[in-house]
Scaffold this active site. Structure first.
Site, mmCIF file in Angstrom:
data_model
loop_
_atom_site.group_PDB
_atom_site.id
_atom_site.type_symbol
_atom_site.label_atom_id
_atom_site.label_comp_id
_atom_site.label_asym_id
_atom_site.label_seq_id
_atom_site.Cartn_x
_atom_site.Cartn_y
_atom_site.Cartn_z
ATOM 1 N N ASP A 1 -8.428 13.049 -20.909
ATOM 2 C CA ASP A 1 -7.581 11.976 -20.352
ATOM 3 C C ASP A 1 -8.423 10.722 -20.080
ATOM 4 O O ASP A 1 -7.942 9.599 -20.273
ATOM 5 C CB ASP A 1 -6.938 12.416 -19.031
ATOM 6 C CG ASP A 1 -5.709 13.295 -19.250
ATOM 7 O OD1 ASP A 1 -5.129 13.253 -20.353
ATOM 8 O OD2 ASP A 1 -5.341 14.038 -18.313
ATOM 9 N N SER B 1 7.600 18.657 -23.313
ATOM 10 C CA SER B 1 6.286 18.262 -23.819
ATOM 11 C C SER B 1 6.379 17.643 -25.217
ATOM 12 O O SER B 1 7.077 18.146 -26.086
ATOM 13 C CB SER B 1 5.353 19.468 -23.869
ATOM 14 O OG SER B 1 4.159 19.091 -24.531
ATOM 15 N N GLY C 1 -3.707 11.650 -7.800
ATOM 16 C CA GLY C 1 -3.636 13.018 -8.324
ATOM 17 C C GLY C 1 -4.582 13.201 -9.505
ATOM 18 O O GLY C 1 -5.551 12.453 -9.665
ATOM 19 N N LYS D 1 -4.322 22.413 -14.401
ATOM 20 C CA LYS D 1 -5.508 21.609 -14.737
ATOM 21 C C LYS D 1 -6.705 21.899 -13.830
ATOM 22 O O LYS D 1 -7.841 21.805 -14.262
ATOM 23 C CB LYS D 1 -5.176 20.118 -14.671
ATOM 24 C CG LYS D 1 -4.411 19.612 -15.881
ATOM 25 C CD LYS D 1 -4.189 18.113 -15.774
ATOM 26 C CE LYS D 1 -3.782 17.550 -17.123
ATOM 27 N NZ LYS D 1 -3.705 16.091 -17.157
ATOM 28 N N GLY E 1 -1.799 5.989 -6.891
ATOM 29 C CA GLY E 1 -1.758 7.451 -7.004
ATOM 30 C C GLY E 1 -3.169 8.000 -6.977
ATOM 31 O O GLY E 1 -4.133 7.289 -7.320
HETATM 32 P P1 NAP Z 1 -0.164 14.577 -9.815
HETATM 33 O O1 NAP Z 1 -1.485 15.249 -9.889
HETATM 34 O O2 NAP Z 1 1.017 15.285 -9.274
HETATM 35 O O3 NAP Z 1 -0.402 13.207 -8.971
HETATM 36 C C1 NAP Z 1 0.650 12.293 -8.738
HETATM 37 C C2 NAP Z 1 0.230 11.240 -7.727
HETATM 38 O O4 NAP Z 1 1.366 10.387 -7.503
HETATM 39 C C3 NAP Z 1 -0.147 11.810 -6.364
HETATM 40 O O5 NAP Z 1 -1.050 10.955 -5.721
HETATM 41 C C4 NAP Z 1 1.205 11.794 -5.658
HETATM 42 O O6 NAP Z 1 1.136 11.816 -4.249
HETATM 43 C C5 NAP Z 1 1.737 10.463 -6.123
HETATM 44 N N1 NAP Z 1 3.186 10.383 -5.967
HETATM 45 C C6 NAP Z 1 4.123 11.264 -6.423
HETATM 46 N N2 NAP Z 1 5.350 10.846 -6.076
HETATM 47 C C7 NAP Z 1 5.186 9.694 -5.370
HETATM 48 C C8 NAP Z 1 6.089 8.796 -4.726
HETATM 49 N N3 NAP Z 1 7.422 9.010 -4.737
HETATM 50 N N4 NAP Z 1 5.575 7.722 -4.086
HETATM 51 C C9 NAP Z 1 4.243 7.488 -4.062
HETATM 52 N N5 NAP Z 1 3.332 8.322 -4.656
HETATM 53 C C10 NAP Z 1 3.807 9.408 -5.296
HETATM 54 O O7 NAP Z 1 0.289 14.067 -11.260
HETATM 55 P P2 NAP Z 1 -0.677 13.545 -12.443
HETATM 56 O O8 NAP Z 1 -1.025 14.659 -13.351
HETATM 57 O O9 NAP Z 1 -1.768 12.745 -11.821
HETATM 58 O O10 NAP Z 1 0.331 12.603 -13.264
HETATM 59 C C11 NAP Z 1 0.772 11.376 -12.733
HETATM 60 C C12 NAP Z 1 1.638 10.654 -13.769
HETATM 61 O O11 NAP Z 1 0.839 10.300 -14.895
HETATM 62 C C13 NAP Z 1 2.778 11.528 -14.315
HETATM 63 O O12 NAP Z 1 3.909 10.714 -14.509
HETATM 64 C C14 NAP Z 1 2.260 12.007 -15.653
HETATM 65 O O13 NAP Z 1 3.296 12.258 -16.580
HETATM 66 C C15 NAP Z 1 1.436 10.785 -16.084
HETATM 67 N N6 NAP Z 1 0.352 11.148 -17.011
HETATM 68 C C16 NAP Z 1 0.320 10.497 -18.207
HETATM 69 C C17 NAP Z 1 -0.705 10.773 -19.100
HETATM 70 C C18 NAP Z 1 -0.745 10.056 -20.412
HETATM 71 O O14 NAP Z 1 -1.474 10.500 -21.311
HETATM 72 N N7 NAP Z 1 -0.029 8.953 -20.556
HETATM 73 C C19 NAP Z 1 -1.696 11.718 -18.774
HETATM 74 C C20 NAP Z 1 -1.640 12.352 -17.529
HETATM 75 C C21 NAP Z 1 -0.585 12.052 -16.654
HETATM 76 P P3 NAP Z 1 1.504 13.213 -3.476
HETATM 77 O O15 NAP Z 1 0.362 14.156 -3.805
HETATM 78 O O16 NAP Z 1 1.578 12.792 -2.068
HETATM 79 O O17 NAP Z 1 2.814 13.697 -4.051
#
Ligand code: NAP
Length: 275
Positions: free
Chosen positions: A109, A19, A137, A73, A135
């Site tokens: 966010d 983190s 999520g 979350k 995505g």
């Molecule tokens: P999450 O809730 O786990 O959602 C991830 C999404 O990506 C889901 O739809 C998942 O599908 C999909 N996914 C995962 N692996 C995949 C693959 N190989 N091919 C296609 N789709 C795939 O995660 P999140 O919290 O939304 O975070 C997503 C990304 O955003 C992470 O990298 C996180 O570090 C980043 N993030 C950045 C910030 C920022 O401030 N910059 C803030 C929040 C998050 P499945 O459910 O089918 O696995």
């Protein structure tokens, strides 16, 4: 806002090894001239008693603010007393605090993303257009909520189509689920492509949510929520095609600054959105 001699802040999640939040909040405390700490509360999902105890400490005022990350979350929602409109719509929180014994949850966010979209792409971002979010999520929910609130039309592509459908239904947004396989061939084409999957994040630097060799829509902008590495494969593909592209570091800083302002009343970064 009551004056607090020593701010006890922290991050709830699991795992938390990489983190960047402690360094950001340490910098904010210093910039605001406040005394305090930002601790990591690494609580696995199978230890609900520890989670409950931490939230009770927040309720009693022994902790003044918590950020929340994966996998809590959504998990903490039933333990909270009140949600901001954004958190209620997104159904996920990343910022917790207590007011007179009431446990509150917010989602910074969404405004953090919009803030950085404007910081990266300037006046272009103020004109609502058509976006494709990859995505479905937790982060995608915040991005879709934010874009919709700003007047954008949004298409969501997720490898599990049902997840994209649920997102659009839950958010009641101008949101269209589209097949994952069709993401690079949408008509009309998107003006903004947002990666909200972890594809491309270290150590999987070679991965991209955009099919190799597929052309990008002319003039589109690309925003990758992933910021490690700073130039993800997706960003390299987009820049190679002559497009403007940005990573999610600015969003991370903005969402943290918004949470910090909520807890302390101090704005460590200029011009943050209100609300
Ligand atoms: P999450 O809730 O786990 O959602 C991830 C999404 O990506 C889901 O739809 C998942 O599908 C999909 N996914 C995962 N692996 C995949 C693959 N190989 N091919 C296609 N789709 C795939 O995660 P999140 O919290 O939304 O975070 C997503 C990304 O955003 C992470 O990298 C996180 O570090 C980043 N993030 C950045 C910030 C920022 O401030 N910059 C803030 C929040 C998050 P499945 O459910 O089918 O696995």
């Amino acid at each position: 806002m009551p004056s607090i001699a020593f701010y006890r802040l922290g991050l709830l999640g699991y795992p938390l090894g990489h983190s960047r939040s402690p360094e950001l909040h340490r910098g904010f405390l210093d910039a605001c001239g406040l005394q305090g700490e930002y601790r990591l509360y690494e609580i696995p999902p199978d230890q609900p008693q520890r989670l409950q105890a931490l939230l009770e400490a927040l309720r009693r005022g022994e902790i003044h603010g918590l950020n929340v990350t994966i996998p809590h979350k959504q998990r903490v929602l039933p333990l909270l007393d009140a949600l901001t409109p954004a958190a209620a719509a997104i159904r996920a929180v990343n910022t917790l605090w207590a007011e007179n014994g009431t446990l509150w949850g917010d989602n910074t966010d969404a405004p953090g993303f919009l803030h950085d979209l404007r910081a990266q792409f300037g006046a272009w971002a103020d004109q609502p257009r058509r976006a494709l979010v990859l995505g479905a999520g937790g982060a995608a929910r915040a991005v879709v909520y934010a874009l919709h609130a700003a007047g954008w039309d949004v298409a969501v592509a997720a490898r599990r189509g049902a997840q994209a459908q649920t997102l659009c239904r839950d958010l009641d947004a101008a949101c269209t689920p589209v097949p994952w396989e069709a993401r690079a061939a949408l008509t009309p084409p998107p003006d903004l492509i947002v990666n909200a999957t972890p594809l491309g994040m270290t150590p999987h630097d070679a991965a991209s949510p955009w099919p190799e060799g597929a052309p990008f829509p002319a003039g589109a902008r690309v925003y990758d929520l992933v910021y490690n590495p700073p130039e993800t494969r997706l960003i390299a593909q987009a820049r190679g095609a002559g497009l403007e592209a940005a990573n999610g570091w600015g969003m991370l800083v903005a969402q943290a600054a918004l949470a910090f302002r909520r807890w302390t009343g101090c704005e460590p970064q200029g011009h943050l959105p209100r609300g």
